[in-house]
Write a protein that holds these residues in place. Structure first.
Motif, PDB file in Angstrom:
ATOM      1  N   ARG A 235       1.218  -1.175  -0.961  1.00  0.00           N
ATOM      2  CA  ARG A 235       0.126  -0.062   0.062  1.00  0.00           C
ATOM      3  C   ARG A 235       0.858   1.136   0.410  1.00  0.00           C
ATOM      4  NH1 ARG A 235      -3.314  -2.799   3.471  1.00  0.00           N
ATOM      5  NH2 ARG A 235      -3.281  -1.243   5.552  1.00  0.00           N
ATOM      6  N   PHE A 236       2.217   1.479   0.030  1.00  0.00           N
ATOM      7  CA  PHE A 236       3.532   1.948  -0.556  1.00  0.00           C
ATOM      8  C   PHE A 236       2.722   3.364   0.860  1.00  0.00           C
ATOM      9  CE2 PHE A 236       1.861   0.826  -4.741  1.00  0.00           C
ATOM     10  CZ  PHE A 236       3.091   0.731  -5.162  1.00  0.00           C
ATOM     11  N   GLU A 237       3.426   2.513   1.455  1.00  0.00           N
ATOM     12  CA  GLU A 237       3.358   3.582   3.231  1.00  0.00           C
ATOM     13  C   GLU A 237       4.630   3.520   3.642  1.00  0.00           C
ATOM     14  OE1 GLU A 237      -0.642   1.822   5.594  1.00  0.00           O
ATOM     15  OE2 GLU A 237       1.362   0.212   5.160  1.00  0.00           O
ATOM     16  N   PRO A 238       4.998   5.062   3.485  1.00  0.00           N
ATOM     17  CA  PRO A 238       6.870   5.074   2.927  1.00  0.00           C
ATOM     18  C   PRO A 238       7.291   5.209   4.464  1.00  0.00           C
ATOM     19  CG  PRO A 238       5.580   7.005   2.486  1.00  0.00           C
ATOM     20  CD  PRO A 238       4.997   5.910   2.745  1.00  0.00           C
ATOM     21  N   TRP A 239       6.681   5.749   5.123  1.00  0.00           N
ATOM     22  CA  TRP A 239       6.774   5.114   7.227  1.00  0.00           C
ATOM     23  C   TRP A 239       7.179   4.646   7.234  1.00  0.00           C
ATOM     24  CZ3 TRP A 239       2.302   6.736   5.021  1.00  0.00           C
ATOM     25  CH2 TRP A 239       1.085   6.168   5.397  1.00  0.00           C
ATOM     26  N   TYR A 240       6.958   3.230   7.587  1.00  0.00           N
ATOM     27  CA  TYR A 240       7.256   1.730   8.185  1.00  0.00           C
ATOM     28  C   TYR A 240       8.486   1.807   7.672  1.00  0.00           C
ATOM     29  CZ  TYR A 240       2.508   0.576   9.222  1.00  0.00           C
ATOM     30  OH  TYR A 240       1.533   0.556  10.059  1.00  0.00           O
ATOM     31  N   ARG A 241       9.179   1.924   5.872  1.00  0.00           N
ATOM     32  CA  ARG A 241      10.627   1.607   5.956  1.00  0.00           C
ATOM     33  C   ARG A 241      11.503   2.968   6.327  1.00  0.00           C
ATOM     34  NH1 ARG A 241      10.328  -0.553  -0.437  1.00  0.00           N
ATOM     35  NH2 ARG A 241       9.148  -3.116   0.413  1.00  0.00           N
ATOM     36  N   HIS A 242      11.492   4.712   5.770  1.00  0.00           N
ATOM     37  CA  HIS A 242      12.047   5.772   6.578  1.00  0.00           C
ATOM     38  C   HIS A 242      11.759   6.058   7.528  1.00  0.00           C
ATOM     39  CE1 HIS A 242      10.779   5.800   1.981  1.00  0.00           C
ATOM     40  NE2 HIS A 242      11.609   4.940   2.059  1.00  0.00           N
ATOM     41  N   ASP A 243      10.376   5.984   8.751  1.00  0.00           N
ATOM     42  CA  ASP A 243      10.570   6.188   9.503  1.00  0.00           C
ATOM     43  C   ASP A 243      11.124   5.377  11.108  1.00  0.00           C
ATOM     44  OD1 ASP A 243      11.076   8.992   8.755  1.00  0.00           O
ATOM     45  OD2 ASP A 243       8.313   8.309   8.781  1.00  0.00           O
ATOM     46  N   ILE A 244       9.861   4.411  11.282  1.00  0.00           N
ATOM     47  CA  ILE A 244      10.014   2.594  11.881  1.00  0.00           C
ATOM     48  C   ILE A 244      10.735   1.797  12.015  1.00  0.00           C
ATOM     49  CG2 ILE A 244       8.416   1.206  12.877  1.00  0.00           C
ATOM     50  CD1 ILE A 244       5.997   2.758  12.114  1.00  0.00           C
ATOM     51  N   ALA A 245      11.204   0.964  10.552  1.00  0.00           N
ATOM     52  CA  ALA A 245      12.401   0.447  10.542  1.00  0.00           C
ATOM     53  C   ALA A 245      13.562   1.386  10.908  1.00  0.00           C
ATOM     54  CB  ALA A 245      13.223  -0.026   8.783  1.00  0.00           C
ATOM     55  N   PRO A 246      14.471   2.068  10.515  1.00  0.00           N
ATOM     56  CA  PRO A 246      15.408   2.962  11.262  1.00  0.00           C
ATOM     57  C   PRO A 246      15.119   2.798  12.199  1.00  0.00           C
ATOM     58  CG  PRO A 246      14.859   4.072   9.599  1.00  0.00           C
ATOM     59  CD  PRO A 246      13.699   3.383   9.103  1.00  0.00           C
ATOM     60  N   ALA A 247      14.801   3.489  13.351  1.00  0.00           N
ATOM     61  CA  ALA A 247      14.141   3.468  14.616  1.00  0.00           C
ATOM     62  C   ALA A 247      15.061   2.243  14.974  1.00  0.00           C
ATOM     63  CB  ALA A 247      13.343   4.029  15.546  1.00  0.00           C
ATOM     64  N   ILE A 248      14.271   0.996  15.101  1.00  0.00           N
ATOM     65  CA  ILE A 248      14.022  -0.117  15.230  1.00  0.00           C
ATOM     66  C   ILE A 248      15.441  -0.422  14.747  1.00  0.00           C
ATOM     67  CG2 ILE A 248      13.710  -2.345  15.268  1.00  0.00           C
ATOM     68  CD1 ILE A 248      10.607  -1.686  14.322  1.00  0.00           C
ATOM     69  N   ILE A 249      16.765  -0.209  13.943  1.00  0.00           N
ATOM     70  CA  ILE A 249      17.598  -0.934  13.547  1.00  0.00           C
ATOM     71  C   ILE A 249      18.929  -0.037  14.388  1.00  0.00           C
ATOM     72  CG2 ILE A 249      19.789  -0.717  11.473  1.00  0.00           C
ATOM     73  CD1 ILE A 249      17.239  -1.160   9.356  1.00  0.00           C
ATOM     74  N   ARG A 250      18.466   1.030  14.628  1.00  0.00           N
ATOM     75  CA  ARG A 250      19.685   1.330  16.096  1.00  0.00           C
ATOM     76  C   ARG A 250      19.966   1.439  17.104  1.00  0.00           C
ATOM     77  NH1 ARG A 250      17.187   6.582  12.790  1.00  0.00           N
ATOM     78  NH2 ARG A 250      16.061   7.342  14.815  1.00  0.00           N
ATOM     79  N   LYS A 251      18.369   0.382  17.233  1.00  0.00           N
ATOM     80  CA  LYS A 251      18.857   1.029  18.932  1.00  0.00           C
ATOM     81  C   LYS A 251      18.973  -0.860  19.491  1.00  0.00           C
ATOM     82  CE  LYS A 251      16.058   1.138  22.652  1.00  0.00           C
ATOM     83  NZ  LYS A 251      15.715   0.929  23.886  1.00  0.00           N
ATOM     84  N   TYR A 252      18.784  -1.405  17.400  1.00  0.00           N
ATOM     85  CA  TYR A 252      18.220  -3.141  18.070  1.00  0.00           C
ATOM     86  C   TYR A 252      19.363  -4.260  17.582  1.00  0.00           C
ATOM     87  CZ  TYR A 252      14.499  -2.388  21.576  1.00  0.00           C
ATOM     88  OH  TYR A 252      13.719  -1.875  22.065  1.00  0.00           O
ATOM     89  N   ARG A 253      20.150  -3.410  15.887  1.00  0.00           N
ATOM     90  CA  ARG A 253      20.879  -4.139  15.819  1.00  0.00           C
ATOM     91  C   ARG A 253      21.965  -4.570  15.857  1.00  0.00           C
ATOM     92  NH1 ARG A 253      21.118  -3.999   9.097  1.00  0.00           N
ATOM     93  NH2 ARG A 253      18.785  -4.626   9.763  1.00  0.00           N
ATOM     94  N   ARG A 254      22.366  -5.939  16.670  1.00  0.00           N
ATOM     95  CA  ARG A 254      23.905  -6.000  17.023  1.00  0.00           C
ATOM     96  C   ARG A 254      24.952  -5.875  16.248  1.00  0.00           C
ATOM     97  NH1 ARG A 254      21.335 -11.832  19.693  1.00  0.00           N
ATOM     98  NH2 ARG A 254      20.230 -11.072  21.208  1.00  0.00           N
TER      99      ARG A 254
END
Length: 384
Positions: A235-254
């Protein structure tokens, strides 16, 4: 010669006596109808109205009780060709259909009893009890015309149920006519939410309306949410990839040296299993509805739902939910592609294959309430 005539006279008298006596003998015997449990061809069961009585299967007697065989009968019936399967509106009129209805009612009664039992379990209270907040009321769609409330649980086939409600509200004649962009546009789809009403109106509807929602295996639902929002994003919801994903990556990617772009499933699992994720959840707002627990979405321990459907048995559940709500003659649930609702253990194992046992156990601890409330087996193949 005299003895011969005496013998004939005696025989005649015997025949006359037998003819006279036959008029007072009734040879029409009735089968006793003293109640359930008698050894007669009809068996004790429950009809579509919930009344106890006899159901004649036209063959071998079979008790209508909730057993493994009863569920197998439902699945076998649902697997028949559509034209051979009785429609919900005719279920009360035929023997086999009434049996199918009674079996589904028994399954649903067991689901609701399990839900009630787990809600009373004090050791799981923190995982099962949720206040009826605006967040919950925002999830519940209203059809006043037919007195129905539907709680949205994303990634469990909710789009189709929303189409059903849109038709009931009169905006479209059939579910096939509704454009996909209208279904999810809450300004255009004509589906009011319970949160838009006054406290008095909310209470009245919660107390008197038919209320239902659908669940599926919690871990499989999380996989569906991850694929839909972070990999495919149809459904082309850019906020999942551009906002939410980076926030999770910054905190939880090992390890940030990995070259594969985008959010990884193990990042997603660590985020969901972290008790300290609340700050991120507040930052993400209502977008978290795609992966928070059913308890947080629909407050099933606080709201007395009429029916809880299961995604894995949706082919059987959908027509009976329409019947239970009294709308089976007004709308039909869209056709379900074969196999789409079946639990896929292979897929679950593949997604969790590279994730540590510690992270999986923390994730399960978060969703244990959902597993318990709705009868899903503990995924020991991932935890042990």
């Amino acid at each position: 010669m005299r003895h011969h005539w005496l013998l004939l006279g005696a025989c005649g008298w015997v025949l006359l006596i037998l003819m006279f006596a036959s008029k007072f003998i009734n040879f029409n015997f009735r089968v006793p109808d003293g109640g359930c449990g008698l050894p007669v061809t009809p068996v004790c069961g429950v009809d579509s109205s919930g009344k106890k009585g006899f159901v004649d299967y036209g063959g071998k007697p079979e008790l209508l009780s909730w057993t493994d065989s009863a569920m197998k009968n439902i699945k076998a019936s649902a697997a028949r060709e559509p034209e051979k399967r009785p429609q919900p509106s005719s279920l009360a009129a035929t023997g086999p259909a009434t049996a199918e209805t009674a079996a589904w009612q028994a399954v649903e009664a067991e689901r609701l009893e399990l839900l009630s039992s787990v809600c009373r379990n004090s050791s799981l209270r923190n995982l099962t009890h949720t206040p009826i907040s605006k967040f919950v009321l925002d999830r519940i769609f209203v059809c006043d015309k037919h007195k129905i409330l539907f709680c949205q649980t994303p990634k469990v086939g909710n789009t189709q149920w929303k189409k059903v409600l849109i038709v009931l509200n009169g905006a479209f004649s059939t579910v096939e006519e509704i454009p996909e962009n209208v279904v999810h546009d809450h300004e255009k789809n004509g589906l009011p939410r319970l949160s838009s009403m006054s406290d008095t109106e909310i209470h009245r509807r919660l107390s008197t309306y038919f209320k239902f929602f659908i669940v599926r295996d919690p871990f499989e639902r999380l996989i569906s949410a991850f694929k839909d929002k972070f990999l495919q994003n149809p459904r082309f919801e850019p906020w999942y990839r551009h906002d939410i994903a980076p926030a999770i990556i910054r905190k939880y990617r090992r390890s940030h040296r990995e070259e594969a772009p985008g959010l990884h499933f193990d990042d997603f699992v660590r985020y969901l299993g972290d008790p300290g994720r609340r700050r991120l959840d507040r930052q993400f707002g209502d977008h978290v509805i795609h992966w928070v627990t059913y308890a947080e979405l629909c407050a099933p321990c606080e709201i007395g739902y009429s029916v809880v459907g299961h995604h894995e048995t949706l082919e059987q559940d959908a027509p009976f939910i329409l019947q239970a709500a009294g709308i089976e003659r007004l709308v039909s649930y869209p056709t379900i592609p074969p196999g789409i609702t079946r639990y896929n253990r292979t897929k679950v194992e593949r997604y969790f294959s590279g994730i540590s046992k510690r992270d999986v156990r923390r994730l399960y601890a978060r969703f244990q309430g959902d597993f318990s409330l709705f009868g899903y087996e503990r995924p020991n193949f991932l935890l042990n």
